[in-house]
Design a protein around this motif. Structure first.
Motif, short mmCIF file in Angstrom:
data_model
loop_
_atom_site.label_atom_id
_atom_site.label_comp_id
_atom_site.label_asym_id
_atom_site.label_seq_id
_atom_site.Cartn_x
_atom_site.Cartn_y
_atom_site.Cartn_z
N SER A 409 0.85 -1.19 0.00
CA SER A 409 0.00 0.00 0.00
C SER A 409 0.89 1.24 0.00
O SER A 409 1.73 1.41 0.88
CB SER A 409 -0.89 -0.01 1.25
N HIS A 410 0.68 2.13 -0.98
CA HIS A 410 1.51 3.34 -1.02
C HIS A 410 0.64 4.54 -1.39
O HIS A 410 -0.56 4.56 -1.08
CB HIS A 410 2.70 3.17 -1.98
N ILE A 411 1.21 5.55 -2.03
CA ILE A 411 0.53 6.84 -2.17
C ILE A 411 -0.72 6.80 -3.04
O ILE A 411 -1.51 7.75 -3.02
CB ILE A 411 1.49 7.91 -2.72
N ASN A 412 -0.94 5.74 -3.81
CA ASN A 412 -2.17 5.66 -4.62
C ASN A 412 -3.29 4.91 -3.91
O ASN A 412 -4.32 4.61 -4.50
CB ASN A 412 -1.88 5.01 -5.98
N ASP A 413 -3.10 4.60 -2.62
CA ASP A 413 -4.10 3.87 -1.83
C ASP A 413 -4.68 4.81 -0.78
O ASP A 413 -3.93 5.46 -0.02
CB ASP A 413 -3.44 2.66 -1.17
N SER A 414 -6.00 4.88 -0.68
CA SER A 414 -6.64 5.77 0.30
C SER A 414 -6.29 5.38 1.73
O SER A 414 -6.20 6.25 2.61
CB SER A 414 -8.16 5.74 0.11
N GLY A 415 -6.07 4.08 1.97
CA GLY A 415 -5.70 3.64 3.31
C GLY A 415 -4.37 4.23 3.77
O GLY A 415 -4.18 4.51 4.96
N PHE A 416 -3.46 4.42 2.84
CA PHE A 416 -2.15 5.00 3.15
C PHE A 416 -2.32 6.40 3.75
O PHE A 416 -1.70 6.73 4.77
CB PHE A 416 -1.33 5.08 1.85
N TRP A 417 -3.18 7.20 3.14
CA TRP A 417 -3.38 8.57 3.61
C TRP A 417 -4.24 8.61 4.86
O TRP A 417 -4.04 9.48 5.72
CB TRP A 417 -4.00 9.41 2.50
N LEU A 418 -5.19 7.71 4.97
CA LEU A 418 -6.03 7.65 6.18
C LEU A 418 -5.18 7.40 7.42
O LEU A 418 -5.28 8.12 8.42
CB LEU A 418 -7.07 6.53 6.03
#
Length: 456
Positions: A409-418
């Motif tokens: 999971s990296h910057i294109n995954d919403s979970g990363f930012w959450l």
């Protein structure tokens, strides 16, 4: 029908089109999957009326099961969340384990809570508990957050009735009871490795304090709701276990009948009916509405509002899953699935490895775990008919796909930012903690699934 080489080229172009539509055009995955399915059918030489029929049949065939399970499951989870059931589990486990072992209790709490509750909802509800523990013990927030996230992520990835495993199991024709059993067996050791063990390691190396703005939130978290106090841990745990137990018992009885230890009869018919996901989830939802709702002071209007609220976030996910079903049906009707099955059978390439690779590739490029699962299941599902696979082996392929869709999971995954936003992490810190944790879950799940596949 086009020749095999053309069909393979069309499939590669279709996957490329899907990625372009989502990443570059920024089209919603629901529309992107439908457009990709249409392109696949037309480019493979299908008559236009059959292209439309394949989309309709794929959508209808998938949503007939998945939409019902997701809808009932969402209401079930919303009742548990609103009644305070999720908090009751976390706080009770922390009391039992003590603050010194609170990271273990949070991991277990996450594992249980993510069965009925969406991953992001469970995290947002319990992150104040993480803040409070980090503040009291002067430890890094990651020391407690990673175990909680690992428990939530493992269950969200491997154990129905969470959305991903349900959708993949339906597209692969896997039995949900076996997926639950296999997912739990594989998930528990992975939760320990990715949670308390890795959490202790990374928590001692990245020191992060609770964000400054959480003081008021912590104070609010300590207030008691006199009208609706937290329910009993045992009641909540029992309610969560009801649908899982019913579905697993049904699968075990069917296995005993196949082995000749039991015979079909009234007992089997009753167990089969009660163990069907529809029935099992309805029973659990009604019990939850009574024990956690009506008996604890919630009015019928409040329960209706809770149910209505639950269906809003599930609707879009259901549509994405349905469009994935249309893509799968197009692979079948266009003849691509037959070509892939022949190609893979000649190379002796195990479908469980192919499933992981496809899901992982889409996940890394696209970011969405749901779309990654649906894409991999759509490609792998139709070719499984070429293999004589047991129910457990099919369940292991579900786990393999889910594992691939979790990796990196990296910057294109919403979970990363959450996770980064709520924990106050920099992008580098999020990569070193959250991304590594997700990759441990992915590789661990795939390794266990692959190992078990040699014995079933």
């Amino acid at each position: 029908m086009a020749d095999p080489a053309t069909l393979l080229l069309v499939t590669i172009l279709a996957i490329g089109l899907l990625l372009m539509l989502v990443l570059w055009v920024k089209l919603h995955p629901f529309l992107a999957l439908l457009i990709t399915a249409m392109f696949l059918g037309i480019a493979s030489g299908m008559p236009l009326e059959k292209v439309s029929a394949a989309i309709q049949n794929g959508l209808g065939g998938t949503l007939g099961f998945v939409a019902t399970v997701v809808g009932i499951g969402s209401i079930f989870g919303q009742i548990l969340e609103t009644s305070g059931g999720t908090e009751a589990i976390a706080k009770t486990l922390i009391q039992w384990f003590g603050k010194k072992r609170a990271h273990w209790s949070l991991s277990i709490a996450g594992f249980l809570i993510a069965i009925p509750v969406f991953f992001d909802v469970g995290f947002i509800i319990l992150v104040p508990v993480v803040y409070a523990l980090a503040k009291d013990t002067k430890k890094s927030t990651l020391y407690y957050a990673i175990p909680l996230l690992a428990g939530l992520a493992v269950t969200h990835t491997f154990i129905p009735p969470t959305l991903g495993p349900v959708a993949v199991a339906d597209m692969l024709g896997a039995d949900l009871g076996w997926v639950i059993l296999v997912g739990a067996i594989i998930g528990l050791p992975i939760t320990i490795i990715a949670g308390p063990l890795f959490g202790t390691y990374i928590g001692n190396r990245i020191l992060v304090s609770p964000p400054p703005h959480v003081t008021e939130e912590l104070a609010k978290g300590d207030e008691t709701d006199e009208a609706h106090p937290l329910p009993s841990f045992w009641i909540v745990s029992s309610i969560i276990g009801i649908p899982l137990l019913l579905m697993v018992v049904k699968s075990m009885i069917e296995l005993f009948i196949k082995l000749g230890y039991m015979h079909e009869g009234t007992f089997y018919e009753v167990a089969s009916f009660l163990g069907h996901p529809f029935t099992a989830l309805i029973i659990a939802t009604l019990i939850a509405a009574w024990l956690l709702g009506t008996r604890r002071g919630y009015t019928r209007k409040e329960l209706l509002d809770i149910s209505t609220k639950a269906l809003a976030p599930a609707g879009m996910i259901i549509l994405i899953i349905g469009s994935g079903g249309a893509f799968k049906q197009m692979l079948i009707d266009s003849g691509v699935s037959d070509v892939l099955a022949q190609l893979i059978s000649k190379t002796q390439f195990p479908p469980i490895i192919l499933a992981f690779i496809i899901a992982a590739a889409v996940r890394i490029i696209l970011g969405s775990a749901t779309v990654s699962m649906i894409t991999a299941a759509g490609i792998v599902g139709p070719i499984l008919d070429a293999y004589a696979l047991s129910d457990m082996h099919c369940a292991l392929i579900v786990i393999s796909i889910a594992s691939g869709a979790t990796i990196l999971s990296h910057i294109n995954d919403s979970g990363f930012w959450l996770v980064g936003k709520y924990l106050g992490l920099t992008e580098i810190q999020t990569l070193k903690s959250w991304t590594v944790m997700e990759t441990i879950i992915a590789l661990g799940g795939f390794a266990f699934a692959l190992l078990f596949s040699f014995f079933v």
